[in-house]
Write an enzyme that holds these catalytic residues in place. Sequence first.
Site, short mmCIF file in Angstrom:
data_model
loop_
_atom_site.label_atom_id
_atom_site.label_comp_id
_atom_site.label_asym_id
_atom_site.label_seq_id
_atom_site.Cartn_x
_atom_site.Cartn_y
_atom_site.Cartn_z
N ASP A 1 0.82 -1.21 0.00
CA ASP A 1 0.00 0.00 0.00
C ASP A 1 0.86 1.27 0.00
O ASP A 1 0.71 2.15 0.84
CB ASP A 1 -0.94 -0.02 1.21
CG ASP A 1 -1.96 1.11 1.17
OD1 ASP A 1 -2.32 1.53 0.07
OD2 ASP A 1 -2.36 1.57 2.26
N GLU B 1 3.61 -7.73 7.43
CA GLU B 1 2.27 -8.25 7.17
C GLU B 1 2.23 -9.43 6.19
O GLU B 1 1.39 -9.46 5.28
CB GLU B 1 1.35 -7.12 6.69
CG GLU B 1 1.09 -6.06 7.74
CD GLU B 1 -0.06 -5.13 7.38
OE1 GLU B 1 -0.46 -5.08 6.20
OE2 GLU B 1 -0.55 -4.44 8.30
N TYR C 1 -5.92 -2.29 13.47
CA TYR C 1 -6.76 -1.18 13.03
C TYR C 1 -8.21 -1.35 13.51
O TYR C 1 -9.15 -1.05 12.79
CB TYR C 1 -6.71 -1.07 11.50
CG TYR C 1 -5.38 -0.58 11.00
CD1 TYR C 1 -5.07 0.78 10.99
CD2 TYR C 1 -4.42 -1.48 10.56
CE1 TYR C 1 -3.84 1.23 10.55
CE2 TYR C 1 -3.18 -1.04 10.10
CZ TYR C 1 -2.90 0.32 10.10
OH TYR C 1 -1.68 0.77 9.66
N GLU D 1 1.86 -0.52 13.92
CA GLU D 1 0.95 0.31 13.12
C GLU D 1 -0.39 0.41 13.83
O GLU D 1 -0.95 -0.59 14.25
CB GLU D 1 0.72 -0.27 11.72
CG GLU D 1 1.91 -0.17 10.78
CD GLU D 1 1.57 -0.63 9.36
OE1 GLU D 1 0.36 -0.59 9.00
OE2 GLU D 1 2.48 -1.04 8.63
#
Length: 596
Positions: free
Chosen positions: A163, A415, A470, A506
């Site tokens: 990303d 990830e 997240y 993150e």
Amino acid sequence: MLRPQNSATREMVNLDGTWRFAVDWGHEGLSDNWQSGPLPGRLDAPVPGSVNDLYHDEKIRDHVGYYWFQREVQVPRGWNGERIFVRVESATHEGTVFVNDTKVAEHTGGYMPFEADITGLVTPGENFRLSIAVNNELVNSSIPPGEIIELEDGRRQQEYKHDFYNYSGLHRSVWLYSAPEVRVEDATITTDFAGDTGHVNYSVSVTDTADADVQVRVLDKAGSQVAEASGDAGSVEIPGVTLWQPGAGYLYDMVIEVSQGGDLKDSFTQKFGVRTVAVEGKQFLINGEPFYFTGFGMHEDHETLGKGHSDAHMIQDFQLLEWINANSLRTSHYPYSEDIMDYCDRHGVVVIDETAAVGLNWAIAGGIMGGTAGGTYEKGHVDDSTQATHKEAIRELVGRDKNRPSVVLWSIANEPDTAVDGARPYFEPLVELTRELDPSRPVGFVNVMFAPAGACTVSDLFDVLMLNRYYGWYVQTGDLRTAEASLEKELRQWDEQYAKPTIMTEYGADTVAGMHSIYDQPFTEDYQVAFLDMYHRVFDRVECMIGEHVWNFADFQTKYGYARVDGNKKGAFTRDRRPKAGARALKQRWAEKLGR
């Protein structure tokens, strides 16, 4: 690989500037020997710099294949009798280097340096033509991986799983340098201390060991000699040692001199800091003291420059890190410029050093959207060829940064798909390799939220847990009360299962600068502050948490998509480095957390 330097026996010429530039539209440059004459067309390009945001022709930005760079280089006339090298600090993602008509180097991997000995091809005092073909293609065997899509109309599109935008170019400096025939080829330094005495172990590799005499002198910051030794391997003690510490990057110089028959052949200075790193229970120790990470995952990303290095932008970013009370960063998701790493060494900025192994996950695309067909660990996706490239990436990263006191933890992937059986046979050899190359530092990887506690198959292999989560953004969006309960529940599961130091590498929410609401609505600055506050409350309640790295330091460019309008907006700062409300909230949080 040692970085070139000027010394009594070495000399460097910087080749940065404006180079001739051409796009290889027909993928014919290599077969048609473009290196044998001036490049076609009339375009120029900056080095360092990315090419994608510079030109009015959108086809240049979207080109999949080779870009060519070329310039004339004059070899200093005083380099007679010396070995002459060309060094490319990065070519994203593959570089092929030509001196006049001759290919001298090929390298795959867009974020690491490579070089070639060109002594027999050039003459001191004369010019030569330097051409570099840069290929931006990503395939399954690349790190990071990708796929090339052939459209019916003949166009080629690059698909990739990470990303951030796939910028291409010569992103860092290019050098011409000289070195002696008999020279220091590599050096490895490890340190320890007891009381106020520093212990330094070293080993030196020399190109020609016949009758070579290696002398080592250690100088303090004032230039005074504090230790000396003889031989290509050994140890020295530094009485009254000044430790390298977070926020206080004290560096010593190890001057390595190689002689033959009493004549000095080479002098090379390797900087180092005396410090220790250890994991004990749920704590991460630097110099025996518990360390709490505050900071960011970052990107080498700026308007116009793309991923091109700029000293001015670097200084601005580190000043903002100091202002916000960040003590550390992660080089997400690739090794950063050696200039950035030098700065961290000098100023005591703690670094989690990461390979470019991002996107090893066929179940997701960029961490946010549905994936493509098939599993991750299968032929043509992440397979044996990918693993071989990944091993080489680890070797190069450790080889480049092993002597840096700022680097306290290796991150070998971001990830990856680790909730499936194929992950363990892929990652176990990589962990073993990293520890073999450098037993002095802990090893970790960054876990994606699709491999939660109890589902990840590889976390037991690593020394430190690093999690990207997240809750409240990609899941339970806007519902911070439910997100808080989910986050705390999972973190406690990690703590109970592994009892290892854990860093949230993150967490963040896309935030449009200037957008506000009396409600905590997603995309507003108010929601960003409430989101961060919620995570911090949870961190303070869970024993294993020893760090918080917000995603991201600044907004950055990504590929286009319905979830990415002009890039990723999770930055505490805008892309042009203006603070959002979250930045001031972090500044206060980290001041309190660090007792400032």
